[in-house]
Design a protein around this motif. Structure first.
Motif, PDB file in Angstrom:
ATOM      1  N   ASP A  55       0.813  -1.213   0.000  1.00  0.00           N
ATOM      2  CA  ASP A  55       0.000   0.000   0.000  1.00  0.00           C
ATOM      3  C   ASP A  55       0.851   1.269   0.000  1.00  0.00           C
ATOM      4  O   ASP A  55       0.316   2.378  -0.068  1.00  0.00           O
ATOM      5  CB  ASP A  55      -0.984   0.010   1.179  1.00  0.00           C
ATOM      6  CG  ASP A  55      -0.292  -0.185   2.510  1.00  0.00           C
ATOM      7  OD1 ASP A  55      -0.984  -0.538   3.494  1.00  0.00           O
ATOM      8  OD2 ASP A  55       0.934   0.020   2.589  1.00  0.00           O
ATOM      9  N   LYS A  56       2.164   1.108   0.041  1.00  0.00           N
ATOM     10  CA  LYS A  56       3.039   2.273   0.049  1.00  0.00           C
ATOM     11  C   LYS A  56       4.407   1.880  -0.464  1.00  0.00           C
ATOM     12  O   LYS A  56       4.913   0.792  -0.178  1.00  0.00           O
ATOM     13  CB  LYS A  56       3.149   2.822   1.478  1.00  0.00           C
ATOM     14  CG  LYS A  56       4.071   4.004   1.649  1.00  0.00           C
ATOM     15  CD  LYS A  56       4.119   4.417   3.117  1.00  0.00           C
ATOM     16  CE  LYS A  56       5.139   5.498   3.379  1.00  0.00           C
ATOM     17  NZ  LYS A  56       5.216   5.879   4.810  1.00  0.00           N
ATOM     18  N   ASN A  57       4.999   2.796  -1.229  1.00  0.00           N
ATOM     19  CA  ASN A  57       6.373   2.604  -1.663  1.00  0.00           C
ATOM     20  C   ASN A  57       7.052   3.956  -1.716  1.00  0.00           C
ATOM     21  O   ASN A  57       6.486   4.929  -2.227  1.00  0.00           O
ATOM     22  CB  ASN A  57       6.416   1.917  -3.037  1.00  0.00           C
ATOM     23  CG  ASN A  57       7.826   1.498  -3.414  1.00  0.00           C
ATOM     24  OD1 ASN A  57       8.660   1.252  -2.552  1.00  0.00           O
ATOM     25  ND2 ASN A  57       8.100   1.412  -4.710  1.00  0.00           N
ATOM     26  N   GLU A  58       8.267   4.021  -1.164  1.00  0.00           N
ATOM     27  CA  GLU A  58       8.993   5.288  -1.104  1.00  0.00           C
ATOM     28  C   GLU A  58      10.296   5.206  -1.867  1.00  0.00           C
ATOM     29  O   GLU A  58      10.967   4.178  -1.868  1.00  0.00           O
ATOM     30  CB  GLU A  58       9.359   5.618   0.357  1.00  0.00           C
ATOM     31  CG  GLU A  58       8.251   6.113   1.207  1.00  0.00           C
ATOM     32  CD  GLU A  58       8.753   6.434   2.610  1.00  0.00           C
ATOM     33  OE1 GLU A  58       8.658   5.548   3.472  1.00  0.00           O
ATOM     34  OE2 GLU A  58       9.229   7.552   2.835  1.00  0.00           O
ATOM     35  N   ASP A  59      10.662   6.330  -2.472  1.00  0.00           N
ATOM     36  CA  ASP A  59      11.963   6.436  -3.118  1.00  0.00           C
ATOM     37  C   ASP A  59      12.387   7.894  -3.061  1.00  0.00           C
ATOM     38  O   ASP A  59      11.966   8.708  -3.882  1.00  0.00           O
ATOM     39  CB  ASP A  59      11.897   5.947  -4.563  1.00  0.00           C
ATOM     40  CG  ASP A  59      13.271   5.923  -5.219  1.00  0.00           C
ATOM     41  OD1 ASP A  59      13.357   5.542  -6.418  1.00  0.00           O
ATOM     42  OD2 ASP A  59      14.280   6.285  -4.566  1.00  0.00           O
ATOM     43  N   GLY A  60      13.181   8.214  -2.060  1.00  0.00           N
ATOM     44  CA  GLY A  60      13.629   9.591  -1.903  1.00  0.00           C
ATOM     45  C   GLY A  60      12.474  10.533  -1.631  1.00  0.00           C
ATOM     46  O   GLY A  60      11.706  10.338  -0.689  1.00  0.00           O
TER      47      GLY A  60
END
Lengths: 113, 112
Positions: A55-60
């Motif tokens: 439900d979430k993905n982060e990249d910088g």
């Protein structure tokens, strides 16, 4: 019938603030979602993706949120920078379609300094 | 690694003619997809080739066709051009990183 919709054609944000770009989809078979950024006269550039098992993905500075029950995803850019000004496309794929992506029509983000 | 290369970058053709566009994928990528971008319709999927075989096809008339060679390079052909075929044609290659597709700069086709 449009399966991937980006209902806001444009968004204006001040430098340093958060930009939130939204995307809705209708096909419940979509299992992979991507965001691309596009400058004029260039091809789209991959930003970030998310599988339907998350439900979430982060990249910088970029975070994508997926709400499967609402068939909605959003891209958050924090902090926004003038160089982020571009057209942002949401795209989706089904297991059967593989790398054949269905794109939304895009949202033009303008970040002012 | 070199990126996806599309040639030519710009093309002007007359209605009724045919055109061939070329795409060289990233080295090692075996999947090549083609998209049409127009102001009204956004990015629309044309077809995808994998190991010289068409794996998926979008909702475009038979005038649009493609092929892929053994070195993964791909061409798309549009026959009997219409004014509405004026668009930016984008090629994307994929391989080894899930479904992430890497796009070329596109070929801007103008039909007059």
């Amino acid at each position: 019938d449009q399966q991937v919709k980006q209902n806001s054609p444009s968004l204006s944000v001040q430098e340093g603030r958060i930009s939130i770009l939204n995307c809705d989809y209708t096909n419940s078979m979509f299992d992979y979602f991507l965001w691309y950024k596009k400058y004029p006269a260039e091809g789209p550039t991959f930003l970030i993706s998310i599988s339907s098992i998350k439900d979430k993905n982060e990249d910088g500075r970029f975070t994508v949120f997926l709400n499967k029950s609402a068939k909605h995803l959003s891209l958050h850019i924090v902090p926004s920078q003038p160089g982020d000004s571009a057209v942002y496309f949401c795209a989706a794929s089904t297991p059967q379609a593989g790398t054949a992506l269905i794109f939304g029509k895009g949202t033009t983000l303008s970040v002012s300094s | 690694k070199a990126g996806v290369t599309q040639t030519p970058r710009y093309l002007i053709k007359t209605r009724g003619q045919q055109v061939t566009l070329s795409c060289s994928p990233i080295s090692g990528h075996r999947s090549v997809s083609w998209y049409q971008q127009t102001p009204g319709q956004g990015l629309q999927f044309l077809f995808e080739y994998f190991s010289e075989t068409q794996r998926n096809k979008g909702n475009f008339p038979g005038r649009f066709s493609g092929r892929q060679f053994s070195n993964s390079r791909s061409e798309m052909n549009v026959s009997t051009l219409e004014l509405g075929d004026s668009a930016l044609y984008l090629c994307a290659s994929s391989g080894g990183q899930g479904l992430r597709a890497f796009f070329g700069q596109g070929t801007r086709l103008t039909v007059v």
